[in-house]
Design a protein around this motif. Structure first.
Motif, mmCIF file in Angstrom:
data_model
loop_
_atom_site.group_PDB
_atom_site.id
_atom_site.type_symbol
_atom_site.label_atom_id
_atom_site.label_comp_id
_atom_site.label_asym_id
_atom_site.label_seq_id
_atom_site.Cartn_x
_atom_site.Cartn_y
_atom_site.Cartn_z
ATOM 1 N N GLY A 116 -18.164 10.984 -20.011
ATOM 2 C CA GLY A 116 -17.131 10.033 -20.673
ATOM 3 C C GLY A 116 -17.946 8.771 -21.030
ATOM 4 N N ILE A 117 -18.960 8.284 -20.189
ATOM 5 C CA ILE A 117 -19.606 7.011 -20.382
ATOM 6 C C ILE A 117 -20.587 7.283 -21.421
ATOM 7 C CG2 ILE A 117 -21.036 5.280 -19.590
ATOM 8 C CD1 ILE A 117 -19.870 5.913 -16.746
ATOM 9 N N PHE A 118 -21.295 8.591 -21.585
ATOM 10 C CA PHE A 118 -22.221 9.018 -22.237
ATOM 11 C C PHE A 118 -21.607 8.951 -23.725
ATOM 12 C CE2 PHE A 118 -24.726 12.777 -24.021
ATOM 13 C CZ PHE A 118 -25.779 12.074 -24.255
ATOM 14 N N ILE A 119 -20.366 9.605 -23.904
ATOM 15 C CA ILE A 119 -19.820 9.419 -25.463
ATOM 16 C C ILE A 119 -19.240 8.059 -25.629
ATOM 17 C CG2 ILE A 119 -17.797 10.416 -26.804
ATOM 18 C CD1 ILE A 119 -17.984 12.860 -25.361
ATOM 19 N N CYS A 120 -19.014 7.371 -24.921
ATOM 20 C CA CYS A 120 -18.426 6.131 -25.241
ATOM 21 C C CYS A 120 -19.647 5.335 -26.005
ATOM 22 C CB CYS A 120 -17.592 5.374 -24.012
ATOM 23 S SG CYS A 120 -16.159 5.961 -23.737
ATOM 24 N N SER A 121 -20.740 5.229 -24.895
ATOM 25 C CA SER A 121 -21.974 4.502 -25.268
ATOM 26 C C SER A 121 -22.640 4.947 -26.460
ATOM 27 C CB SER A 121 -22.938 4.704 -23.864
ATOM 28 O OG SER A 121 -23.280 5.889 -23.638
ATOM 29 N N MET A 122 -22.530 6.178 -26.886
ATOM 30 C CA MET A 122 -23.142 6.526 -28.005
ATOM 31 C C MET A 122 -22.430 6.076 -29.257
ATOM 32 S SD MET A 122 -24.598 10.552 -27.941
ATOM 33 C CE MET A 122 -23.253 11.293 -27.139
ATOM 34 N N SER A 123 -20.922 6.111 -29.069
ATOM 35 C CA SER A 123 -20.140 5.560 -30.263
ATOM 36 C C SER A 123 -20.454 3.824 -30.230
ATOM 37 C CB SER A 123 -18.702 5.837 -30.187
ATOM 38 O OG SER A 123 -18.219 5.545 -28.820
ATOM 39 N N MET A 140 -26.914 2.049 -21.853
ATOM 40 C CA MET A 140 -26.008 2.742 -21.305
ATOM 41 C C MET A 140 -26.040 4.294 -21.532
ATOM 42 S SD MET A 140 -22.497 1.108 -20.842
ATOM 43 C CE MET A 140 -21.177 2.016 -21.947
ATOM 44 N N MET A 141 -26.347 4.549 -22.658
ATOM 45 C CA MET A 141 -26.575 5.924 -23.033
ATOM 46 C C MET A 141 -27.607 6.468 -22.529
ATOM 47 S SD MET A 141 -27.081 6.972 -27.192
ATOM 48 C CE MET A 141 -28.926 6.389 -27.031
ATOM 49 N N ALA A 142 -28.960 5.923 -22.234
ATOM 50 C CA ALA A 142 -29.869 6.326 -21.645
ATOM 51 C C ALA A 142 -29.630 6.591 -20.174
ATOM 52 C CB ALA A 142 -31.152 5.293 -21.613
ATOM 53 N N LEU A 143 -29.166 5.763 -19.427
ATOM 54 C CA LEU A 143 -28.855 6.027 -18.096
ATOM 55 C C LEU A 143 -27.800 6.891 -17.661
ATOM 56 C CD1 LEU A 143 -28.715 2.355 -16.892
ATOM 57 C CD2 LEU A 143 -30.454 3.943 -16.647
ATOM 58 N N SER A 144 -26.698 6.996 -18.717
ATOM 59 C CA SER A 144 -25.690 8.087 -18.495
ATOM 60 C C SER A 144 -26.480 9.457 -18.464
ATOM 61 C CB SER A 144 -24.574 7.810 -19.291
ATOM 62 O OG SER A 144 -24.670 7.838 -20.768
ATOM 63 N N SER A 145 -27.012 9.328 -19.785
ATOM 64 C CA SER A 145 -27.646 10.668 -20.104
ATOM 65 C C SER A 145 -28.670 11.118 -19.023
ATOM 66 C CB SER A 145 -28.387 10.774 -21.381
ATOM 67 O OG SER A 145 -29.299 9.824 -21.430
ATOM 68 N N PHE A 146 -29.497 10.198 -18.251
ATOM 69 C CA PHE A 146 -30.416 10.479 -17.143
ATOM 70 C C PHE A 146 -29.588 11.050 -16.040
ATOM 71 C CE2 PHE A 146 -31.784 8.475 -13.295
ATOM 72 C CZ PHE A 146 -32.888 9.160 -13.303
ATOM 73 N N GLY A 162 -36.183 14.527 -14.646
ATOM 74 C CA GLY A 162 -35.447 13.130 -14.962
ATOM 75 C C GLY A 162 -36.230 11.751 -14.837
ATOM 76 N N PHE A 163 -37.289 11.777 -14.346
ATOM 77 C CA PHE A 163 -37.805 10.458 -13.982
ATOM 78 C C PHE A 163 -38.854 10.397 -15.313
ATOM 79 C CE2 PHE A 163 -36.704 10.425 -9.534
ATOM 80 C CZ PHE A 163 -36.179 9.289 -9.611
ATOM 81 N N MET A 164 -39.372 11.600 -15.821
ATOM 82 C CA MET A 164 -40.092 11.495 -16.916
ATOM 83 C C MET A 164 -39.366 11.015 -18.128
ATOM 84 S SD MET A 164 -42.241 14.678 -18.605
ATOM 85 C CE MET A 164 -43.396 14.439 -19.524
ATOM 86 N N TYR A 165 -38.053 11.642 -18.306
ATOM 87 C CA TYR A 165 -37.289 11.369 -19.239
ATOM 88 C C TYR A 165 -36.840 9.606 -19.118
ATOM 89 C CZ TYR A 165 -32.580 10.501 -21.727
ATOM 90 O OH TYR A 165 -31.673 10.374 -22.555
ATOM 91 N N LEU A 166 -36.636 9.440 -17.940
ATOM 92 C CA LEU A 166 -36.269 7.782 -17.834
ATOM 93 C C LEU A 166 -37.561 6.896 -18.017
ATOM 94 C CD1 LEU A 166 -33.822 6.383 -16.589
ATOM 95 C CD2 LEU A 166 -35.334 6.048 -14.479
ATOM 96 N N THR A 169 -37.874 6.972 -22.034
ATOM 97 C CA THR A 169 -36.712 6.334 -22.808
ATOM 98 C C THR A 169 -36.517 4.866 -22.379
ATOM 99 O OG1 THR A 169 -34.657 6.759 -23.196
ATOM 100 C CG2 THR A 169 -35.108 6.577 -21.002
ATOM 101 N N HIS A 170 -37.300 4.344 -21.451
ATOM 102 C CA HIS A 170 -37.519 3.095 -21.026
ATOM 103 C C HIS A 170 -38.686 2.297 -21.749
ATOM 104 C CE1 HIS A 170 -34.295 3.146 -18.222
ATOM 105 N NE2 HIS A 170 -33.943 2.153 -18.736
ATOM 106 N N LEU A 171 -39.582 3.173 -22.165
ATOM 107 C CA LEU A 171 -40.877 2.595 -22.799
ATOM 108 C C LEU A 171 -40.301 2.367 -24.134
ATOM 109 C CD1 LEU A 171 -44.008 2.516 -22.100
ATOM 110 C CD2 LEU A 171 -44.051 4.506 -23.472
ATOM 111 N N GLY A 172 -39.363 3.450 -24.572
ATOM 112 C CA GLY A 172 -39.004 3.384 -26.171
ATOM 113 C C GLY A 172 -38.055 2.022 -26.030
ATOM 114 N N ALA A 173 -37.057 2.071 -24.919
ATOM 115 C CA ALA A 173 -36.175 0.768 -24.970
ATOM 116 C C ALA A 173 -37.110 -0.384 -25.079
ATOM 117 C CB ALA A 173 -35.398 0.848 -23.857
#
Lengths: 682, 320
Positions: A116-123, A140-146, A162-166, A169-173
């Protein structure tokens, strides 16, 4: 605005009710998923209104230092919100049954909430009109998808992924923080999008270059563009199937949305042609590498994840073409390229949704996703196989599916570049078109591999009796995007017209004019394509052949279903020809054997290392057992990430010497550092 | 309305011509090849007899198959027919529906996709092997197919198949770019229609076959349909080769006195037949003269064709 609020409330209500998985008589899982589906329906309607109607902007909160925290809806937001709604609706329906086999896992209860958080944060990302709000939802989108990726965190592999993704994605953020907040700071701490715009206009060329580079890297990391793609093929297969569908369909598109928003829509600055070339070549590299690795994958979801990299590459190529044409002042052609980028984003979201959910349905029934073990599912799951087939056709970009329409527009804009009188354009753009054709053919081969090795032939290690079609919730979850794929294949103007209007509103020159109701947007020099006519011609050919064949072969029982061939006289059922010996499932082609010729043909890139061993007491001459293992090198991981990580580790190891364990030493070190800093600050 | 009727009539004439000429050309190639190799060769009309025979046979279907097996030949046929109708034969007046070469290339990808699936469907090794090889070969052929056509179409500014011969008023084959692109295109045609040196259409020797491997499980009417589809694809690509690179004698927009129209139509038909005879001779000689390449040397052939078309593009782009 009201619809969006309703959607959010329903999504959270669904999450809460999903929390009480098995506590009540009625299944909390199903109720929750259906509430979430209705919430996504509200999103779809809001997005549809935004795509077709006038936009709106509203300021729910005004914060002391941050100013008006605005959200808004325009056509660009509307397109992505609508896609999110459609895909969220399908995935929620799908999840209502699919989650059944995940319920036993111990941290399953997190799933509906995170979902639910994932969809809400994407919108929220699509709706935000304030940089801080945008970054908040982005995180929020990054963390919920993580959270959704590491649901199976008791597995080592899952945690590492998961940690690679994190990390990426945080480098990008972090880069996005730089790219979004610096111009705002320049504009006197005005954090709205218009403040960002004021700031970027007032910046020097060099600073602007840094801002745009930061933004590009940040969005490319989220989109999974080569070389920032490494997280994608690892993270997507780890998430549950319906989440992978959303991640691949919508989440990586937030990168495309960001590019459109900050490079194209709100930025009126003349971008040098360099940006266009950069995007074009990065996109081409993503497309080619993505599809080649996809072909070589053995696990269905990893294959599709690589195919997502390919499609993101195609979308970025279109974006690059748009920027290139803008730098030349060819605004009409630039608009065509942007239409191509957005249309392909929509198409990819739809067909990748089908494919990921189809993979989920396969896993739900057979508990494996390995193409070397699957096979023959089409006989047990005819309906699923047809929907998966639609997705595979769209993935290959074959007419009359929607996948073709987006690629066609990209081809047209690439080829239209020939009319610009620079030698580099005339030479490179047709060549890139040819390489796009190579990508298309390889994507078709990957689609054949995924569909053929899973649904056709004989099952290698799976018992087909336990693999009937999944229930109606799952099937309707797949059916909606499959229907949309076909609909958009026949009537692409359903999306392309509003997108063309959207792009006209950017205020750049003439727009692709709609030529007739059934045709494509058409601009000078490119003739239209009539999907409906082609489709009807195809259908007539199909029907004619079918009628003739019926006449010839189904003589006795005129309308027996083709699957039920035993009821027809003129057909004899026999074994597959195998030189007179009985056929075993080990003779059926597996996924690995299917992609072997590609490994040989593209050996330069794959540099496959084969390990072939004969075992047994009379080993090399009369082996009793053979083992075969193959490892394929991944260019960027082997030559870029591994050395980089090794270097960082080496540097940090060299600092270990300082860590002698004496308190005095640390204190004096800190003291010296302080002095150095004070001198530097002076 | 009138144009609609005229369009329908042209469409019907073309379909009829396809139905007659596609098998006939196959017969001619086989006959001529036989002569070149010191055999009598089958009758010219043998493909027609084959088709009739297939239509009357019962179907023998493997128990491993699914719906894909029956659907694949139908989809392939429909796609190839649509592609075939786009290619100009004797006249270069525009079709009422846009038919650009991107669509043409992608329509030809449909039968490959479907047949590769069908090859996997019967669970045998031969089918799977053939699908895998076909996918690999076609992946290399597709960029060359597009690029070699593009080099001819780009200077004219239109991607329509019937506009390419109009725009190229001169003989593209005689120009440097056109000549190179023509050789590249011919290599792709050989790969697409499964002829030596890429594939041997006459063999059922299991380890060498590509196209025949995929259709190994088919029989009766479906097999006939597959052969027919293949022959349509063959004639379409040959016509395209000649009409794009040697667009002489083709009828222009039909205006003027009816005698003039009939005269130019006659010339167009005669040149068309002459082109087809040349194509038959070309194929038969190629197949007799060359030997089949090893599978992984295909990369060299198609890579060579790709380099040729890039060179052609270089000539076109620089305008040399």
């Amino acid at each position: 605005m009201i619809l969006i609020s309703i959607a959010c409330v329903l999504l959270f209500a669904g999450s809460i009710s999903g929390l009480f998985g098995r506590s009540f008589a009625i299944s909390g899982r199903r109720t929750g998923a259906i509430l979430q589906a209705i919430g996504c329906l509200a999103l779809t309607i809001a997005g549809y209104q935004g795509l077709n109607g006038p936009g709106w902007e509203s300021v729910p909160i005004v914060l002391p230092h941050l100013g008006a925290i605005a959200i808004g809806m325009d056509r660009l937001t509307g397109l992505f919100i609508m896609l999110l709604g459609i895909m969220g609706f399908s995935t929620s329906l799908f999840a209502s049954s699919y989650l059944e086999h995940l319920e036993q896992r111990w941290n399953f209860h997190w799933l509906p909430i995170l979902y639910g958080i994932f969809i809400c944060s994407m919108s929220g990302v699509f709706l935000a009109r304030h940089t801080i709000l945008f970054l908040f939802f982005w995180e929020m989108m990054a963390l919920s998808s993580f959270g959704l990726v590491i649901l199976e965190s008791w597995q080592e592999r899952n945690r590492r992924t998961g940690f690679m993704y994190l990390a990426i994605t945080h480098l990008g953020a972090a880069l996005l923080f730089l790219g979004l907040l610096w111009p705002c700071a320049k504009a006197g701490l005005d954090f709205t999008f218009s403040g960002w715009l004021v700031g970027i206009v007032s910046m020097s060329v060099k600073a602007r270059f840094i801002v745009f580079s930061a933004l590009l890297l940040g969005f490319a990391a989220k989109a999974g563009l080569v070389p920032l793609h490494v997280w994608l093929p690892r993270a997507h297969p780890q998430a549950p199937a319906h989440v992978s569908a959303l991640m691949s369909g919508i989440m990586i598109k937030t990168g495309v949305y960001g590019m459109m928003r900050f490079f194209v829509t709100v930025s009126p600055l003349p971008m040098p042609a360099m940006w266009g070339w950069l995007l074009l070549f990065a996109g081409l590299a993503s497309a080619l590498l993505g599809v080649l690795y996809a072909l070589n994958e053995r696990e269905i979801k990893a294959l599709f994840a690589y195919s997502s990299i390919e499609n993101i590459g195609i979308i970025f190529m279109a974006l690059g073409m748009g920027l290139l044409f803008r730098s030349e002042g060819r605004y009409a052609l630039a608009n065509l390229a942007f239409v191509a980028a957005l249309l392909h984003s929509a198409n990819h979201a739809l067909f990748k949704g089908i494919l990921f959910m189809g993979a989920g349905a396969i896993q739900y029934r057979t508990h494996t996703l390995n193409l070397d073990e699957l096979g023959g599912l089409a006989r047990g799951m005819p309906i699923l196989s047809i929907m998966f087939f639609v997705g595979a056709v769209a993935m290959s970009g074959l007419p009359p599916s929607n996948g073709f329409m987006g690629e066609w527009l990209l081809y047209r804009s690439l080829i239209a570049g020939f009319s610009v009188s620079h030698l580099s354009w005339k030479l490179f753009l047709p060549l890139i078109a040819a390489l796009l054709a190579l990508t298309g053919a390889l994507a078709a081969a990957a689609a054949v591999k995924s569909f053929g090795c899973a649904f056709l032939g004989r099952a290698k290690k799976v018992d087909l009796h336990i693999a009937p079609d999944p229930d109606n919730y799952m099937l309707s979850g797949l059916g909606l995007p499959a229907f949309c794929c076909l609909l958009l294949g026949f009537f692409p103007e359903l999306f392309s017209q509003p997108i063309a209007k959207m792009i006209a509103e950017f205020g750049y020159g003439p727009m692709p004019q709609p030529h007739a109701s059934l045709m494509w947007p058409r601009i000078a020099g490119t003739e239209g394509l009539q999907p409906l006519l082609i489709a009807s011609l195809l259908t007539v050919g199909l029907l004619a052949a079918w009628v003739v064949l019926k006449r010839l072969s189904y003589r006795k029982d005129k309308y027996a279903a083709p699957t039920d061939i035993s009821s027809i006289e003129a057909i004899r059922i026999v074994d597959t020809w195998n030189c007179g010996t009985p056929l075993t499932e080990r003779m059926s082609y597996t996924g690995s054997s299917f992609s072997e010729p590609f490994l040989v043909n593209f050996a330069l890139m794959f540099s496959p290392r084969r390990n072939f061993r004969a075992l047994g007491s009379l080993a090399p001459l009369l082996p009793t057992r053979l083992t075969y293992a193959i490892r394929v090198s991944k260019v960027f991981e082997d030559y870029m990430y591994r050395p980089a990580i090794a270097g960082i580790l080496a540097i940090s190891h060299s600092f270990q010497r300082l860590q002698a364990g004496s308190l005095q030493g640390y204190l004096s070190l800190m003291f010296f550092a302080l002095i150095v800093l004070l001198i530097a600050a002076k | 309305m009138l144009t609609g009727i005229a369009f329908a009539i042209r469409l019907l004439i073309k379909i009829a011509a396809l139905a007659i000429l596609a098998p006939l050309i196959q017969g001619c190639i086989k006959q001529f090849k036989g002569r070149l190799q010191g055999r009598h060769g089958p009758r010219l009309l043998q493909p027609f007899f084959d088709l009739i025979k297939y239509a009357r046979k019962e179907q023998v279907i493997s128990r491993e198959t699914s719906w894909v097996f029956s659907a694949a030949p139908l989809f392939s046929f429909a796609a190839v027919l649509t592609a075939a109708l786009m290619v100009p034969w004797v006249d270069r007046s525009p079709w009422p529906f846009p038919a650009d070469l991107i669509l043409f290339v992608y329509l030809l990808a449909i039968p490959r996709f479907m047949m590769a699936l069908a090859g996997l469907d019967a669970a045998g090794s031969f089918g799977g092997m053939a699908s895998s090889r076909e996918s690999a070969v076609s992946a290399l052929a597709e960029p060359v197919l597009l690029l070699s056509l593009l080099t001819i179409a780009l200077p004219g500014g239109s991607l329509h198949l019937e506009a390419i011969p109009v725009a190229a008023n001169s003989l593209p084959l005689a120009a440097r770019a056109g000549g190179l692109a023509a050789i590249a295109f011919y290599c792709v045609v050989l790969a697409e229609i499964g002829r030596i040196p890429v594939d041997n259409p006459d063999t059922h020797l299991e380890l060498t076959m590509i196209h025949e491997g995929m259709i190994l499980e088919y029989s009766g009417p479906l097999l006939g349909l597959l052969h027919f589809t293949h022959w349509i694809k063959q004639i379409t690509l040959l016509v395209l080769l000649f009409n794009v690179f040697i667009p002489i004698g083709m009828m222009v927009e039909s205006t003027g006195a009816w005698t003039a129209i009939i005269f130019s139509a006659l010339i167009a038909v005669v040149t068309f037949l002459a082109k087809m005879i040349t194509a038959i001779a070309l194929l038969a000689i190629t197949e007799t003269w060359l030997a089949k390449l090893r599978l992984f040397q295909m990369m060299d052939l198609l890579g060579f064709a790709f380099v040729l078309s890039i060179t052609a593009l270089l000539f076109v782009a620089t305008g040399v």
